[in-house]
Each structure stands twice: as structure tokens, then as C-alpha cells.
Scaffold this active site. Structure first.
Site, PDB file in Angstrom:
ATOM      1  N   GLU A 123      42.780   0.671  25.708  1.00  0.00           N
ATOM      2  CA  GLU A 123      42.965   0.389  27.133  1.00  0.00           C
ATOM      3  C   GLU A 123      44.407   0.685  27.520  1.00  0.00           C
ATOM      4  O   GLU A 123      45.310  -0.098  27.247  1.00  0.00           O
ATOM      5  CB  GLU A 123      42.626  -1.071  27.443  1.00  0.00           C
ATOM      6  CG  GLU A 123      42.691  -1.368  28.925  1.00  0.00           C
ATOM      7  CD  GLU A 123      42.753  -2.855  29.226  1.00  0.00           C
ATOM      8  OE1 GLU A 123      42.365  -3.235  30.339  1.00  0.00           O
ATOM      9  OE2 GLU A 123      43.210  -3.625  28.365  1.00  0.00           O
ATOM     10  N   ASP A 158      42.281  -3.905  23.361  1.00  0.00           N
ATOM     11  CA  ASP A 158      42.644  -4.506  24.638  1.00  0.00           C
ATOM     12  C   ASP A 158      44.155  -4.434  24.846  1.00  0.00           C
ATOM     13  O   ASP A 158      44.939  -4.626  23.911  1.00  0.00           O
ATOM     14  CB  ASP A 158      42.186  -5.967  24.638  1.00  0.00           C
ATOM     15  CG  ASP A 158      42.610  -6.710  25.877  1.00  0.00           C
ATOM     16  OD1 ASP A 158      42.034  -6.440  26.942  1.00  0.00           O
ATOM     17  OD2 ASP A 158      43.518  -7.562  25.772  1.00  0.00           O
TER      18      ASP A 158
END
Length: 574
Positions: A239, A213
Site C-alpha cells: 500500500e 499495510d
């Protein structure tokens, strides 16, 4: 990156970031291969018990290669009222609102038993921005996590990322706070050890990969150093949102692992709300941020479905067709997204007892369960892996068709009326099941097939996909139409048949058994014309990839056909 509601004001819009290129001197363990065969499915905000059940009943049989689950670490608690609290970790124990460590371990084991790998969403850039109590009953402060982190483990002096920083100041994007979240000093050996220890714990429990993330907000040198501390070679996908003219580009992270291709979803929205004829040239030349072999592609994710940058389930047929295209077209590792329905973009998933997520129910309208609609296309995706596009057709507007080598063929109709024509499929002669449940397609010796593609629909066929569904029989006088609907869990490559004591059901000969269609999996279906007023005994069998046959248990099933009309048998494998 995602929208978080933080202590200062409201949720900020999703931003991007900047970093520097990984120094050549930094080394890390080898990157594990993507989850091939089979695409990834993201079961977002599903609790561990539900993921375990879905792996067994749906994902494994459909052929999904991996399931990406939500962050398993303990997080600040908003008692289930929002979705974003799980992206504010309070500590690295597995006491999240999705279940405890035992439930997580059982889920991993169940998925592995079904042939499905498990990827965990890992939030390691930051800790919290608000709150003081976790779902696991742990008390903390924004810069104080007893037994884990203290104020000196965060970037100091504190600063916030401004919109202009994404183009003008990559250092601030790396070292300042993302929407007010306490930013970990990932340059610290101690912090790196804590993060690596958490990821290694997950690996020890059987986790096969990690979705990192907010990777764009971590210096890639720091990520490489953390990766060097990991045991084994987990598959890593990061990400990193592509933004125009930004100091950081996703390509700066490909030395660490694969990267989420956000441009892909934006392009899918452009085309499926415009003209899909242009997709004949779709690829990196369209401005995609990383090459196919480094890209995890998706039509939407939990952020983009809320911020309007991509299609989402509310677009209906266009959304489904874009996913069909993704699973049929050769670019990247596809990831199918399946979350919960929403009207409030911040609202949390169905929960109870202080915010703990309740079991996913695909029949109550609260969960999209979209991945089930793509089960047939998963088989298509596996069958055509590594083959080129051929036999392109478009009508100059919103109908396209193409083959993948001699392995598969798909037609997509994004128009308001059905289209019937003869297509060149590139496939061997034969009758093939429609992977999208529309019946069967018969391909002639010249590779051509006359196909009706429904309005806002698609037809997809592939070799090795099992038998096509039996056509609705002509019912003559003295006969009835008997529909067999069998709820049967299978693994990829198994097919289900019905066999019985009458000639129409093969006379108990498995070689003459009637094939059932998997288009409504896990319910397999066929309709057979049987003599009226006749006692019939039957059973279901599974034909395995090695040619062996598995019979369901005794006793035989039996019924008497009516004197006319139709009859339906709804059964469950035993």
C-alpha cells in the site's frame, strides 16, 4: 494508508508519505508471481469460516486466483463498533475478531483445496494508538507489549506526521507517528526479526502472499531487510498511495514487490461519472504511478470507498461497469473488492459477543458480496490474459466496446438507454454465453454480432467459456415450458447439463444433453419445451474439461408436465 481513530482526537483523513530509494546493496528473496491465472478478490472483514465457505462455493469455481483476507493478528478491541481496530495490532498471535488460529488454518486449507491462494493483510509499520485490551484478552500499553515490544522498539523521540511532511520531509513520514499510532523502529534487527517471524508463521500455515499495510510509512530499505528474512517467496503487494508532488513515489517500492495503484481507481471514477469514450488510450500515460507489470489495480478499497476518492457500491451500475472494464482491460493485476454495507463510515462489520465478526450472509443486506456479480468476468479475465485490445468502438460518449485478441469481446453501456447495433467482435463464429448473464451472443463467420447492450449494462463473451444458455423455446400447442434451475458447485472449466428420457432432453445421451447457463451461478438454468401431460425422468450431469462426464447420484429425478402453461424444477446436485 487508512483512517484510524486515535487516542488524541478524531480520525484524520488518509495521508501519504515519503521514503528513500532502496539501496542497491540490499537484496531479498525473489518475488513470487502474481496470482495468475485469475484476479485477486478482497473479502474485507469476512471471518475465517465465511472465507473458507466462499472459496469452496464461489471463488474456486469462478476462477479467482487469490483471496486477500483481513489482518489475522490480535488487535486492540473496540468490541466491534468500528472497522479500524484491526489495523492497530496488539501482538502477533492469531486471535483476531475473525477467528482463532485453527479457524485460520482451516480457511487456508479450504481455499487451497478450491484452487485459491490466500494473501494476508499484514500491519507491520506500527502497533496501537489507544486501548489496553485486545480481542484475545491481552493487556498492553501504547509502547508496552509484554513479551513482544517495549518502549525502545519504537522510533524515539516521538513525533507526529504533519500534512506538510508529505511534500517537504520524507524522513518524518518514515519515522514519526501516523495518526498517533506507535511507530515501530523497523531499522532495528530485533523488530525486523519479530515482524519476519510473524510473517513466516503465516507462510508456514500456507499463506501465499502479503498485502503490506502502510508500506509508504516504512523505509523501503527496512522492508527489503525484512523480506530477506522471509521463508519461501511469498507474493508481496504494498500500500503506497500516490500523491501530487510528494517526496515518495510508489515506484520506489517496486524493487520489493508489486504496488497498489491508487490512481487507477481515481481515473475510473472520473470516467464512469463522465465519458468513458476516452478509455481507448487508458494506461500509464494517464498518470498511473507504476507500470502494468508492477501494479495491483482496483476500482475501490475499504479506505477509498469511504473517503470519496473512488466509486463504491453505492454508485450502483457505474460501479459495476467500472469493475467490468477493469477485468476486461489489460493493465495490472485486478483486485475485486467485497466488503459490508455501511452508512457510518467508521462503523464495524456485523458482529456479536464482544465484537467477533459473524458469518457473512449474502442475503441479509449487510454484506455487498459484490465479487459474486463479477464471477463471469473472472472467467473472461482468465481467458483473455496476455492478448491485445482490438476492434475498439465508441459512440462518442458513454458506449464502448473492444475485443481482446481472438479470445474475448466486451461492450459497456454507461448511458440511460439500451443500444442495439452490429459490432466487430474479433471472435470465431459461434454462439457464446454472456458472462454477465444476459443470454447469448451469436457471432457470424465475419466476426460480427448484432447485440443489444442494456442501459447501464454490459455484455461480455469469451472463447472456451462453456455453452451459451438455451434460448427461451417457442411453446407450441401440446407443449409446456419447463425451466430447470440446478444449484451445482463446479470448478473452473466444468459445465452443467440436464439429460433425460424424452427426446427433448437427449434421450439419456450425454452428447445430446441440454446445456444450462452459469449466469446465475451457483444456480445453472435452462428452459426447454417439453410435451404436455408427460411423465419425465431426468438427471443433471457435469461435463469436465477433459471431456469426461460426471453423473449425479441415483435415483433418477421425475415429474409429470402439466397440461399447459409452464413448470419449474428447482434442484440441488446430489
Amino acid at each position: 494508508m487508512r483512517s484510524y481513530k486515535v487516542i488524541v482526537t478524531t480520525v484524520l483523513s488518509a495521508l501519504a508519505g515519503a521514503v528513500v530509494v532502496v539501496p542497491a546493496a540490499l537484496s531479498a528473496p525473489a518475488q513470487a508471481a502474481p496470482p495468475t491465472p485469475g484476479p485477486i478478490v478482497k473479502l474485507w472483514n469476512w471471518n475465517w469460516n465465511s472465507v473458507a465457505r466462499e472459496c469452496t462455493d464461489v471463488l474456486g469455481p469462478a476462477g479467482y486466483g487469490a483471496v486477500q483476507v483481513s489482518p489475522p493478528s490480535d488487535s486492540m478491541s473496540k468490541v466491534g463498533s468500528v472497522w479500524w481496530d484491526i489495523y492497530q495490532p496488539a501482538r502477533y498471535t492469531l486471535t483476531s475478531k475473525f477467528g482463532d488460529e485453527n479457524a485460520f488454518r482451516n480457511m487456508v486449507n479450504a481455499c487451497h483445496a478450491a484452487g485459491v491462494k490466500v494473501h494476508a493483510d499484514a500491519v507491520v509499520n506500527h502497533m496501537t494508538g489507544q486501548g489496553s485490551r485486545s480481542y484475545g484478552g491481552y493487556d498492553f500499553g501504547k509502547y508496552n507489549y509484554p513479551g513482544l515490544y517495549s518502549s525502545w522498539d519504537f522510533h524515539s523521540p516521538t513525533c507526529g506526521i504533519n500534512n506538510g511532511d508529505y511534500v517537504n520531509d520524507g524522513w518524518r513520514v518514515q519515522n514519526c507517528e501516523l495518526v498517533g499510532l506507535s511507530d515501530l523502529n523497523t531499522g532495528s534487527d530485533y523488530v525486523r526479526d519479530q515482524i519476519a517471524g510473524y510473517l513466516n508463521k503465516l507462510t508456514d500455515l500456507g499463506v501465499d502472499g502479503f498485502r503490506i499495510d502502510a508500506a509508504k510509512h516504512i523505509n523501503p530499505g527496512d522492508l527489503a531487510a525484512i523480506k530477506s528474512k522471509l521463508r519461501g517467496s511469498p507474493y508481496i503487494h504494498q500500500e503506497v498511495i500516490q500523491g501530487d508532488n510528494e517526496a515518495v513515489t510508489p515506484s520506489q517500492y517496486t524493487g520489493i514487490g508489486d504496488v497498489h495503484e491508487f490512481v487507477y481507481g481515481r481515473k475510473m471514477k472520473e470516467q464512469f461519472t463522465g465519458q468513458i469514450k476516452w478509455l481507448s488510450t487508458f494506461g500509464q500515460s494517464w498518470g498511473l504511478s507504476v507500470p502494468s507489470d508492477k501494479a495491483v489495480v482496483f476500482v475501490d478499497n475499504h479506505d477509498t470507498e469511504r473517503n470519496g476518492s473512488t466509486l463504491n457500491y453505492k454508485y450502483g451500475a457505474a460501479y459495476k461497469l467500472a469493475n467490468v472494464f477493469m477485468l476486461a482491460w489489460p493493465y495490472g493485476t485486478p483486485r475485486v473488492y467485497s466488503g459490508f454495507t455501511w452508512n457510518n463510515s467508521e462503523g464495524g462489520p456485523p458482529s456479536a459477543n464482544g465484537g467477533f465478526v459473524t458469518d457473512a450472509d449474502c442475503g441479509n443486506g449487510r454484506w455487498t458480496c459484490f465479487h459474486r456479480q463479477m464471477s463471469g468476468m473472472v472467467g473472461f479475465n482468465r481467458a483473455v490474459a496476455g492478448t491485445p485490445v482490438g476492434n475498439w468502438y465508441d459512440n462518442g460518449n458513454n458506449v464502448i466496446a473492444f475485443s481482446r485478441g481472438g479470445k474475448g469481446w466486451v461492450a459497456i453501456n454507461n448511458e440511460g438507454g439500451s443500444v442495439t447495433r452490429t459490432f466487430s467482435t474479433g471472435l470465431p463464429a459461434g454462439t457464446y454465453a454472456d458472462d454477465l448473464g444476459g443470454g447469448s451472443v451469436t457471432v457470424g463467420s465475419n466476426g460480427a454480432a448484432s447485440v443489444t447492450v442494456p442501459a447501464k449494462g454490459a455484455v461480455a463473451i469469451h472463447t472456451g467459456g462453456g455453452p451459451g444458455p438455451s434460448p427461451t423455446p417457442t411453446v407450441n400447442p401440446g407443449e409446456v415450458a419447463a425451466s430447470f434451475n440446478a444449484n451445482v458447485t463446479t470448478y473452473y472449466g466444468q459445465n452443467v447439463f440436464v439429460v433425460g428420457d424424452v427426446e427433448e432432453l437427449g434421450g439419456w445421451d450425454p452428447a445430446k444433453a441440454v446445456a444450462l447457463s452459469p449466469a446465475s451461478y451457483p444456480v445453472w438454468k435452462a428452459t426447454v419445451s417439453l410435451p404436455a401431460g408427460t411423465a419425465v425422468s431426468y438427471k443433471y450431469i457435469k461435463k469436465n474439461p477433459d471431456g469426461s462426464v460426471t453423473w449425479e447420484s441415483d435415483p433418477n429425478r421425475s415429474f409429470t408436465t402439466p397440461s399447459g402453461g409452464a413448470v419449474t424444477r428447482d434442484d440441488t446436485w446430489r
